[in-house]
Design an enzyme around this catalytic site. Sequence first.
Site, mmCIF file in Angstrom:
data_model
loop_
_atom_site.group_PDB
_atom_site.id
_atom_site.type_symbol
_atom_site.label_atom_id
_atom_site.label_comp_id
_atom_site.label_asym_id
_atom_site.label_seq_id
_atom_site.Cartn_x
_atom_site.Cartn_y
_atom_site.Cartn_z
ATOM 1 C CE1 TYR A 156 -3.643 2.616 0.455
ATOM 2 C CE2 TYR A 156 -2.376 3.277 2.469
ATOM 3 C CZ TYR A 156 -3.550 3.355 1.630
ATOM 4 O OH TYR A 156 -4.229 4.591 1.741
ATOM 5 C CG ASP A 251 5.641 3.974 0.720
ATOM 6 O OD1 ASP A 251 6.049 4.714 1.844
ATOM 7 O OD2 ASP A 251 4.534 3.558 0.567
ATOM 8 C CE LYS A 279 0.980 4.664 8.642
ATOM 9 N NZ LYS A 279 0.918 4.137 7.101
HETATM 10 C C1 PLP Z 1 0.426 4.763 5.622
HETATM 11 C C2 PLP Z 1 1.089 4.336 4.606
HETATM 12 C C3 PLP Z 1 0.788 5.459 3.345
HETATM 13 C C4 PLP Z 1 0.051 6.358 3.327
HETATM 14 O O1 PLP Z 1 0.011 7.310 4.479
HETATM 15 P P1 PLP Z 1 -1.135 8.579 4.782
HETATM 16 O O2 PLP Z 1 -0.421 9.134 5.751
HETATM 17 O O3 PLP Z 1 -1.972 7.521 5.294
HETATM 18 O O4 PLP Z 1 -1.714 8.987 3.612
HETATM 19 C C5 PLP Z 1 1.764 5.135 2.275
HETATM 20 N N1 PLP Z 1 2.703 4.107 2.420
HETATM 21 C C6 PLP Z 1 2.864 3.264 3.412
HETATM 22 C C7 PLP Z 1 3.876 2.082 3.164
HETATM 23 C C8 PLP Z 1 2.014 3.207 4.350
HETATM 24 O O5 PLP Z 1 2.033 2.437 5.439
#
Ligand code: PLP
Length: 441
Positions: A156, A251, A279
């Site tokens: 994701y 990511d 995060k």
């Molecule tokens: C949480 C997450 C996102 C998206 O971040 P948001 O702040 O919710 O838009 C993108 N990539 C990874 C790997 C994530 O865990």
Amino acid sequence: MTDTAHRAKSAILSHDRSADAFAAARAVMPGGVNSPVRAFRSVGGTPVFVDRGEGSRFWDVDGNVYVDYVLSWGPLILGHAHPRVVEATTAALRKGTSFGAPTLAETELAELIRDSVPGIDLVRLVSSGTEATMSALRLARAATGRDKIVKFSGCYHGHADMLLVQAGSGVATLGLPDSPGVPRGATIDTLVAPFNDLESVQALFDEHRDDIAAVIVEPVAGNMGLVTPRDGFLPGLRSITGKHGALLIFDEVMTGFRVFPGGAVELYDVQPDLVTFGKVVGGGFPLAAYAGTRAVMEHVAPAGTMYQAGTLSGNPVATAAGIATLTTLREPGVWDGAARSATTLVDGLRKAASAASIPVQATSVGTMAGMFFNDTQVSNYADAQKSDTGRFATFFNAMLQQGVYFAPSQFEALFLSAAHTEQDLALTLEAAAEAFALLPA
Ligand SMILES: *Cc1c(COP(=O)(O)O)cnc(C)c1O
């Protein structure tokens, strides 16, 4: 922690107020929540409405207390309402909430990120992980002059149109293969390979060789449950992308500062061209970042011509939370403590499951953990999907009832903080033993 907190295990009396709150919320918001997995769809029951948090715990609106392994889905690596974060953000708040002009704190946070993670020269602050990955991909396309991107099923990267293809947890939990509303044109350049499968990636490059701008990967996948990279997978991605002039994007929105102090880049000693953060870097506020080498990052406006902007980017309150979090995390024993708790949790869960003859696959990497109700090792999304969601739902609710808050989906990671104590873990593992015993062997 106080004695009342320690009695969490037997403290769950009722969820009446949460039930009322959910009814009121549903009347005014789609599904009653502002992000889908919060709705408890895959585990049944009503979501717990939170009143306040402190350290490793939060209290719901009915007055029940929980040991929290969600931590806002990862950001709170120091725990809830950490005094340093509260102080720093309060001070920032008093000085004004937003200026839309540069502040010293932005440079300080960018320096902290650059100095924590190998191979980073320049950093751009944004407001969400979605924005970070979206921008990183625009940048990769701008820098290479190519359109196609490769992602992995079950990974994701936020909810940008082009990335909502086999996107893991939130989507998987709802059983939506894709989202309506995403135009076909938006995903036409998105190629998908199974996680941990280099041959598939090589095959995509054989077919599309000079059209691929970037490969984007969660270096440790955390959005299909926790799935670790096989030996050679990340170095293999580095070598394939390098050979074909494509960029490699890690990511690290979830894994950054969590799987290792310098993230997966440092843990696996593989140098991507771009890294995204979110995060933890925002310390519980809406803040994220993308970063990379000077050569690539200088395509970003106003240094270069790739446009990307944000009214609240580098927001002073969020930036203060990020600085407080990252500086505290660097102090001796802080990150290590959270990582040690992850190991204790996973070892304990394995033992408790085995004592109840329930097959599970439990793993931790740094301060992240994960557990699948699955007979065999999980190395990609197809494996993850073979997990027993019925068992998970029963287990989840039994834990909740004993004051332990796991993510309300099997396809999510568990998060530890520096605030989790031995008591928390002991209580959690006692609860787990009871929860496993409820499951048909
Ligand atoms: C949480 C997450 C996102 C998206 O971040 P948001 O702040 O919710 O838009 C993108 N990539 C990874 C790997 C994530 O865990």
